[in-house]
Design a protein around this motif. Structure first.
Motif, PDB file in Angstrom:
ATOM      1  N   PRO A 110       0.841  -1.222   0.000  1.00 46.07           N
ATOM      2  CA  PRO A 110       0.077   0.025   0.047  1.00 46.07           C
ATOM      3  C   PRO A 110       0.804   1.248   0.015  1.00 46.07           C
ATOM      4  O   PRO A 110       1.853   1.462   1.019  1.00 46.07           O
ATOM      5  N   LEU A 111       0.421   2.174  -0.917  1.00 40.94           N
ATOM      6  CA  LEU A 111       1.234   3.490  -0.945  1.00 40.94           C
ATOM      7  C   LEU A 111       0.461   4.655  -0.281  1.00 40.94           C
ATOM      8  O   LEU A 111       1.010   5.643   0.115  1.00 40.94           O
ATOM      9  N   ALA A 112      -0.949   4.693  -0.594  1.00 42.71           N
ATOM     10  CA  ALA A 112      -1.779   5.394   0.108  1.00 42.71           C
ATOM     11  C   ALA A 112      -3.156   5.002  -0.087  1.00 42.71           C
ATOM     12  O   ALA A 112      -3.477   4.044  -0.887  1.00 42.71           O
ATOM     13  N   GLN A 113      -3.775   5.405   1.058  1.00 40.62           N
ATOM     14  CA  GLN A 113      -5.288   5.040   1.181  1.00 40.62           C
ATOM     15  C   GLN A 113      -6.148   6.027   1.834  1.00 40.62           C
ATOM     16  O   GLN A 113      -5.478   6.924   2.460  1.00 40.62           O
ATOM     17  N   GLN A 114      -7.471   5.898   1.682  1.00 41.19           N
ATOM     18  CA  GLN A 114      -8.358   6.844   2.292  1.00 41.19           C
ATOM     19  C   GLN A 114      -9.558   5.900   2.667  1.00 41.19           C
ATOM     20  O   GLN A 114      -9.837   4.939   1.824  1.00 41.19           O
ATOM     21  N   GLY A 115      -9.959   5.985   3.667  1.00 36.63           N
ATOM     22  CA  GLY A 115     -11.061   5.093   4.571  1.00 36.63           C
ATOM     23  C   GLY A 115     -10.758   3.904   5.266  1.00 36.63           C
ATOM     24  O   GLY A 115     -11.670   3.213   5.612  1.00 36.63           O
ATOM     25  N   LEU A 116      -9.444   3.599   5.345  1.00 36.27           N
ATOM     26  CA  LEU A 116      -8.892   2.307   5.988  1.00 36.27           C
ATOM     27  C   LEU A 116      -8.121   2.734   7.334  1.00 36.27           C
ATOM     28  O   LEU A 116      -7.919   3.980   7.365  1.00 36.27           O
ATOM     29  N   THR A 117      -8.136   1.856   8.208  1.00 34.72           N
ATOM     30  CA  THR A 117      -7.310   2.168   9.615  1.00 34.72           C
ATOM     31  C   THR A 117      -5.974   2.396   9.202  1.00 34.72           C
ATOM     32  O   THR A 117      -5.350   1.972   8.170  1.00 34.72           O
ATOM     33  N   GLN A 118      -5.235   3.338  10.094  1.00 32.96           N
ATOM     34  CA  GLN A 118      -3.784   3.957   9.710  1.00 32.96           C
ATOM     35  C   GLN A 118      -2.907   2.786   9.518  1.00 32.96           C
ATOM     36  O   GLN A 118      -1.778   3.218   8.926  1.00 32.96           O
ATOM     37  N   ASP A 119      -2.992   1.602  10.161  1.00 34.34           N
ATOM     38  CA  ASP A 119      -1.769   0.656  10.090  1.00 34.34           C
ATOM     39  C   ASP A 119      -1.747  -0.138   8.594  1.00 34.34           C
ATOM     40  O   ASP A 119      -0.990  -0.853   8.373  1.00 34.34           O
ATOM     41  N   THR A 120      -2.816   0.166   7.718  1.00 35.83           N
ATOM     42  CA  THR A 120      -2.879  -0.461   6.431  1.00 35.83           C
ATOM     43  C   THR A 120      -1.607  -0.082   5.829  1.00 35.83           C
ATOM     44  O   THR A 120      -0.909  -1.136   4.989  1.00 35.83           O
ATOM     45  N   LEU A 121      -0.957   1.097   5.786  1.00 32.62           N
ATOM     46  CA  LEU A 121       0.306   1.546   4.967  1.00 32.62           C
ATOM     47  C   LEU A 121       1.495   0.597   5.316  1.00 32.62           C
ATOM     48  O   LEU A 121       2.437   0.473   4.717  1.00 32.62           O
ATOM     49  N   GLY A 122       1.271   0.006   6.660  1.00 33.00           N
ATOM     50  CA  GLY A 122       2.635  -0.968   6.966  1.00 33.00           C
ATOM     51  C   GLY A 122       2.396  -2.310   6.736  1.00 33.00           C
ATOM     52  O   GLY A 122       3.480  -3.164   6.850  1.00 33.00           O
ATOM     53  N   ARG A 123       1.199  -2.892   6.130  1.00 29.20           N
ATOM     54  CA  ARG A 123       0.955  -3.970   5.786  1.00 29.20           C
ATOM     55  C   ARG A 123       1.804  -4.397   4.365  1.00 29.20           C
ATOM     56  O   ARG A 123       1.866  -3.628   3.376  1.00 29.20           O
ATOM     57  N   ARG A 124       1.913  -5.650   3.941  1.00 29.62           N
ATOM     58  CA  ARG A 124       2.281  -5.992   2.819  1.00 29.62           C
ATOM     59  C   ARG A 124       1.634  -7.634   2.561  1.00 29.62           C
ATOM     60  O   ARG A 124       1.681  -8.269   3.281  1.00 29.62           O
ATOM     61  N   PHE A 125       0.854  -7.602   1.443  1.00 29.84           N
ATOM     62  CA  PHE A 125      -0.016  -8.372   1.086  1.00 29.84           C
ATOM     63  C   PHE A 125       0.462  -9.430  -0.178  1.00 29.84           C
ATOM     64  O   PHE A 125       1.009  -9.029  -1.181  1.00 29.84           O
ATOM     65  N   GLU A 126       0.689 -10.721   0.511  1.00 24.99           N
ATOM     66  CA  GLU A 126       1.018 -11.761  -0.227  1.00 24.99           C
ATOM     67  C   GLU A 126      -0.033 -12.033  -1.558  1.00 24.99           C
ATOM     68  O   GLU A 126      -1.039 -12.518  -0.817  1.00 24.99           O
TER      69      GLU A 126
END
Length: 551
Positions: free
Chosen positions: A68-84
């Motif tokens: 994730p590089l940028a997001q709107q509408g999700l919790t703030q921890d989203t940008l730290g996740r890496r989705f396999e």
């Protein structure tokens, strides 16, 4: 009632899209471009959450992770996740598609954002979900996802609208990637720097996570000095990630194809340090039954990382100095010297300048090691990074423990952000691991198939209840010394002496409780036995007939 999406796109948001196109040519920061892109998308398409993700490729060029590089509408921890990608069927379907994917409102495929939407807590009910694959030069470079709590809201959007949004999003992402590549060319004297491999990114939390000013400064320093062959001294508190910085320096250097050899100087027995570093020939000393290469030889053509360099005895320091000066080593028992081509990175949590002043570290070796000193900031100085790191670790824990979805409650994130983290990033990782186990155990038999395990503040409160030495359930309970806690008014204090006094009392007490066993005391104090023995010797602590003294 006629849907707005049946109108020509020009009636909906052409002005917004034109404005976005102009932004691509302006001198905006990458993050500003991302935010304007997402804002424009939400003005064009009604949705509750939108996320821009970059595709990270394996060495053979196949995308296997989404960042994730940028997001709107999700919790703030989203940008730290890496989705396999293979572990998330919806992401896999989007990445495999050449056109936008609209999932049925009742799709049985698990949603990777379960428990993370700000407008809804808990498992996502029937909702609208859409993903746009972003391609450049026929290669997948990223994904744009849109979610809405209103089912079927995306069904009537014209194909032309989605095509334009996809093109704009891909152009924005490609611009960011190209700018990043140009910066790397400039910083590394027009030489292409090999991209961090997937293995390096995931090994032991191998990505430098953080957008704080302190971390941005550190990343700029790494970019600037990585391509040189300078010896670098990495300083910082315990748990800040000094080994990760060393690994990143190696991966971004011209030696990335060579070996990276790690040496924990504190863990080496004093009588074997020289042999470990420089090697020995058969018969060099009692027990040397075969010739053995040292770490310098193993690192030839690559990088040697000397962790806890401040723990090296003075006798070995002089021989290390010669190796650094001449790029020559002399194995034990061998008359001839050997040439090596090794870049040395060293790390310490000590203040080596102070160690030099007090005669415990050679001044000439200190200056040789610190051609370019680099300080890793403690977590308490990295404003805004705790939530990103929490998201990163939570996603790792979800995969390791086989949990379908693991989410952080907003109050838990706030609690993590308020805590001072004396144990830094390592303490944060361990606290989240224990909190995850508690949350999973609490769900226990009540856990329904496909439901979310959520980490609440109550799972973390006991783990971060004290600021003393990162104390936790296994910490040592010591009675305070009132005389030390409350110095007399106007009393002159020496911080180093006070620290050593506390260390002396703590080590002596634990040794006494463990009946003089160095191994047991080291385990209690969460340190290496050789390191503890060396520190105790410096502090004047002796063990005689199981009686502890601090002479």
């Amino acid at each position: 009632m006629t849907s707005d999406w049946s109108k020509p796109m020009a009636d909906i948001s052409s002005a917004a899209l034109i404005e976005l196109a102009l932004d691509l040519t302006n001198s905006l920061t990458t993050q500003d471009r991302f935010e304007r892109l997402l804002t424009t998308v939400r003005r064009t398409v009604s949705c509750d959450a939108v996320v821009l993700l970059q595709a990270l490729n394996t060495q053979d060029g196949r995308p296997d992770q989404l960042k994730p590089l940028a997001q709107q509408g999700l919790t703030q921890d989203t940008l730290g996740r890496r989705f396999e990608i293979p572990l998330h069927p919806r992401f896999a379907a989007i990445c495999d598609s050449g056109t936008p994917v609209r999932f049925p409102a009742d799709s049985p495929l698990p949603d990777p954002y379960d428990g993370m939407l700000l407008v809804h807590e808990g498992n996502l009910p029937v909702h609208a979900c859409m993903g746009l694959p972003l391609r450049a030069d026929e290669q997948l470079i990223g994904v744009l996802t849109l979610d809405s709590m209103t089912p079927h809201v995306f069904d009537a959007i014209p194909k032309r609208t989605l095509d334009v949004i996809s093109a704009m999003s891909a152009a924005t992402l490609k611009t960011a990637i190209l700018l990043q590549q140009l910066e790397q060319h400039s910083q590394h004297n027009q030489l292409l720097v090999a991209e961090l491999t997937h293995e390096a990114l995931v090994k032991d939390g191998g990505e430098l996570i953080g957008n704080s000013q302190a971390m941005q400064r550190l990343k700029r320093e790494i970019d600037m000095v990585a391509s040189s062959d300078f010896t670098i001294l990495i300083e910082g508190e315990t748990g800040v990630g000094k080994e990760l910085v060393a690994r990143t320096l190696h991966r971004q250097s011209t030696r990335t194809e060579g070996p990276l050899v790690y040496v924990n100087c504190a863990a080496l027995p004093e009588n074997l340090i020289e042999s470990e570093l420089f090697g020995h020939v058969k018969g060099a000393f009692t027990g040397a039954d075969r010739t053995r290469k040292g770490k310098f030889s193993l690192a030839d053509g690559g990088t040697l990382f000397l962790d806890e360099i401040g723990e090296l005895p003075l006798a070995v320091q002089s021989k290390l100095l010669r190796a650094l000066q001449n790029q020559e080593i002399q194995p034990l028992g061998k008359d001839a010297t050997e040439k090596v081509d090794v870049r040395v990175l060293a790390a310490t949590n000590r203040q080596l300048k102070q160690e030099v002043a007090e005669g415990r570290f050679r001044a000439d070796l200190y200056h040789r090691l610190s051609v370019y000193p680099m300080s890793v900031p403690p977590l308490r100085h990295r404003e805004g990074d705790v939530a990103l790191l929490a998201g990163y670790f939570v996603e790792q824990l979800r995969r390791k423990l086989g949990i379908r979805q693991l989410a952080l409650d907003s109050e838990a994130i706030e609690l993590l952000c308020r805590y001072d983290w004396p144990g830094n990033v390592r303490e944060l990782e361990h606290v989240l691991a224990r909190a995850t186990l508690r949350a999973r155990n609490e769900n226990g038999a009540r856990q329904q198939a496909g439901s979310i395990i959520r980490i609440y503040a109550k799972h973390i409160e006991q783990l971060v209840a004290t600021q003393s030495q990162g104390a936790d359930d296994d910490s040592i309970d010591l009675e305070p010394n009132p005389a030390q806690e409350r110095p007399a008014p106007g009393q002159q204090l020496n911080l180093k002496q006070q620290t050593e006094t506390y260390q002396r009392q703590l080590i002596a007490r634990v040794l006494s409780q463990e009946n003089g066993s160095w191994s047991a005391a080291a385990k209690r104090l969460d340190t290496d036995r050789a390191n503890l023995s060396r520190l105790a010797k410096r502090l004047g602590i002796k063990v005689t007939k199981q009686i502890i003294s601090d002479s």
